[in-house]
Design a protein around this motif. Structure first.
Motif, short mmCIF file in Angstrom:
data_model
loop_
_atom_site.label_atom_id
_atom_site.label_comp_id
_atom_site.label_asym_id
_atom_site.label_seq_id
_atom_site.Cartn_x
_atom_site.Cartn_y
_atom_site.Cartn_z
N THR A 183 0.70 -1.36 -0.08
CA THR A 183 0.24 0.00 -0.08
C THR A 183 0.93 1.15 0.04
OG1 THR A 183 0.03 0.12 2.30
CG2 THR A 183 -1.38 -1.43 1.38
N ARG A 184 0.42 2.52 -0.03
CA ARG A 184 1.09 3.67 0.07
C ARG A 184 1.74 3.92 1.42
NH1 ARG A 184 -0.32 7.05 -4.43
NH2 ARG A 184 -0.48 5.58 -5.85
N ASP A 185 1.31 3.16 2.60
CA ASP A 185 2.02 3.22 3.70
C ASP A 185 3.25 2.15 3.83
OD1 ASP A 185 -0.17 4.82 5.00
OD2 ASP A 185 -1.40 3.08 5.10
N LEU A 186 4.27 3.01 3.14
CA LEU A 186 5.59 2.11 2.63
C LEU A 186 6.06 1.35 4.31
CD1 LEU A 186 6.91 3.84 -0.23
CD2 LEU A 186 5.38 1.77 0.12
N HIS A 187 5.99 2.21 5.27
CA HIS A 187 6.56 1.66 6.55
C HIS A 187 6.01 0.37 7.10
CE1 HIS A 187 2.96 3.78 8.17
NE2 HIS A 187 2.95 3.26 8.84
N LEU A 188 4.91 0.10 6.52
CA LEU A 188 4.26 -1.41 6.70
C LEU A 188 4.61 -2.39 6.06
CD1 LEU A 188 0.54 -0.23 7.37
CD2 LEU A 188 2.33 -0.39 9.24
N LEU A 189 5.55 -2.40 5.14
CA LEU A 189 6.18 -3.33 4.19
C LEU A 189 6.86 -4.36 5.42
CD1 LEU A 189 7.52 -1.60 1.18
CD2 LEU A 189 5.44 -3.03 1.27
N LYS A 190 6.91 -5.58 4.86
CA LYS A 190 7.61 -6.58 5.58
C LYS A 190 9.01 -6.13 5.73
CE LYS A 190 6.21 -9.75 2.82
NZ LYS A 190 6.18 -11.17 2.14
N PRO A 191 9.69 -6.29 6.59
CA PRO A 191 9.49 -6.99 7.67
C PRO A 191 8.51 -6.87 8.59
CG PRO A 191 11.46 -5.94 8.33
CD PRO A 191 11.28 -5.39 6.99
N HIS A 192 7.62 -5.61 8.68
CA HIS A 192 6.53 -5.31 9.38
C HIS A 192 5.43 -6.43 9.27
CE1 HIS A 192 3.19 -3.23 11.28
NE2 HIS A 192 4.00 -2.33 11.80
N PRO A 193 4.68 -6.85 10.17
CA PRO A 193 4.04 -8.19 10.00
C PRO A 193 2.47 -7.65 9.51
CG PRO A 193 4.02 -7.41 12.42
CD PRO A 193 5.15 -6.50 11.75
N HIS A 194 2.57 -6.51 9.09
CA HIS A 194 0.85 -5.80 8.90
C HIS A 194 0.48 -6.77 7.93
CE1 HIS A 194 -2.10 -2.96 8.09
NE2 HIS A 194 -1.88 -2.98 6.67
N CYS A 195 1.04 -7.13 6.71
CA CYS A 195 0.10 -7.66 5.85
C CYS A 195 -0.29 -9.17 6.35
CB CYS A 195 0.76 -7.72 4.51
SG CYS A 195 2.18 -8.59 4.39
N LEU A 196 0.51 -9.88 7.04
CA LEU A 196 0.32 -11.11 7.57
C LEU A 196 -0.79 -11.04 8.72
CD1 LEU A 196 3.35 -11.16 6.65
CD2 LEU A 196 3.41 -13.26 8.39
N ARG A 197 -0.76 -9.76 9.41
CA ARG A 197 -1.88 -9.71 10.43
C ARG A 197 -3.14 -9.34 9.93
NH1 ARG A 197 1.72 -6.18 14.64
NH2 ARG A 197 2.97 -8.02 15.73
N ARG A 198 -3.13 -8.87 8.63
CA ARG A 198 -4.36 -8.30 8.08
C ARG A 198 -4.96 -9.61 7.39
NH1 ARG A 198 -4.01 -4.77 2.87
NH2 ARG A 198 -6.15 -5.32 3.01
N ALA A 199 -4.05 -10.72 6.82
CA ALA A 199 -4.69 -11.85 6.31
C ALA A 199 -5.23 -12.59 7.41
CB ALA A 199 -3.53 -12.58 5.87
N LEU A 200 -4.72 -12.84 8.41
CA LEU A 200 -4.98 -13.54 9.58
C LEU A 200 -6.49 -13.02 10.33
CD1 LEU A 200 -1.65 -14.07 11.60
CD2 LEU A 200 -2.88 -15.72 10.13
N ASP A 201 -6.52 -11.81 10.39
CA ASP A 201 -7.81 -10.99 10.86
C ASP A 201 -8.82 -11.44 9.88
OD1 ASP A 201 -6.29 -10.29 13.23
OD2 ASP A 201 -6.07 -7.99 12.39
N GLU A 202 -8.53 -10.94 8.58
CA GLU A 202 -9.73 -11.20 7.82
C GLU A 202 -10.04 -12.55 7.49
OE1 GLU A 202 -9.55 -8.46 4.31
OE2 GLU A 202 -8.59 -7.10 5.53
#
Length: 245
Positions: free
Chosen positions: A162-181
């Motif tokens: 996304t445009r929030d580049l500070h949330l790219l891996k190694p940040h777990p953001h996209c994994l947590r989104r997947a798990l939550d959804e």
């Protein structure tokens, strides 16, 4: 394993370790470029990174990058470097959009990772819930999966840049989104990735990790990062799923 462990014993231990990871995984989170395909096989990452640097230089922004950063063969590294100097700015947004377009172009010449297609289809048919968690554009992921007839195995669970580049891996953001959804407990999930950033993100999200290193160098980088289970092919996973190993 000990120094006296024989090759057959070593292979049996590795297969058992792999089986344990696979059998407990109700949710499987795939990185995209690597485990599913080589996105930049034809439209190379090195060329794209060079074009990013040239684009910045044409705008008088050469000094925005260090000499080392200007030599980076990874377009994501160039994008991150610019983001560090201008977080959330118009320059970063435009550079990210240009990268997305290059990734969409790269889809046409991407190479499928050997055994990845049947692995994905088999896992999906067996009832596992699959997602893509990647630093690539979700548009590129969607385009590639559609071209391979794999969209229904993942839809709608594609979580990319996304445009929030500070949330790219190694940040777990996209994994947590997947798990939550998907309503998944981290203990029931497995992340398959080919980079230390994938391993780090999985650890932070509390998700088991399986490394894919298509050559000795990539495998060593993963083991040096701490990955306990690394394969150099998707074939062993497919064999375990099919009860052939």
């Amino acid at each position: 394993m000990t120094p006296d462990t024989t090759q057959p014993e070593r292979m049996a231990e590795e297969t058992e370790k792999l089986r344990e990871l696979i059998e407990r995984a109700r949710y499987v989170l795939f990185d995209f470029d690597g485990p599913i395909c080589r996105l930049f096989a034809g439209h190379t990452a090195e060329w794209i990174a060079g074009e990013q640097v040239r684009w910045l230089e044409e705008r008088g922004l050469r000094d925005l990058l260090s000499e080392e950063e200007r030599e980076q063969p990874d377009p994501h590294a160039v994008l991150r470097a610019v983001h560090r100097r201008d977080p959330g700015g118009a320059l970063v947004s435009e550079l990210e959009e240009r990268l997305t377009q290059e990734e969409l172009t790269a889809v046409a010449s991407a190479w499928p990772t050997q055994y990845a297609d049947p692995l994905i289809m088999t896992w999906h048919a067996m009832g596992a819930r699959l997602a893509v968690t990647t630093n690539n554009s979700p548009l590129a992921v969607t385009g590639y999966l559609e071209s391979r007839g794999l969209s229904n195995c993942f839809a709608p669970h594609i979580y990319g840049r996304t445009r929030d580049l500070h949330l790219l891996k190694p940040h777990p953001h996209c994994l947590r989104r997947a798990l939550d959804e998907m309503g998944a407990d981290p203990s029931d999930a497995l992340m398959i990735g080919d980079a230390p950033t994938d391993f780090e993100a999985a650890e932070k999200a509390g998700v088991a990790f399986l490394g894919y290193g298509r050559n000795e160098r990539k495998a060593r980088v993963l083991t040096d990062a701490g990955a306990a289970c690394v394969v150099d092919s998707m074939e062993p996973l497919l064999k375990v799923l099919r009860g052939q190993a």
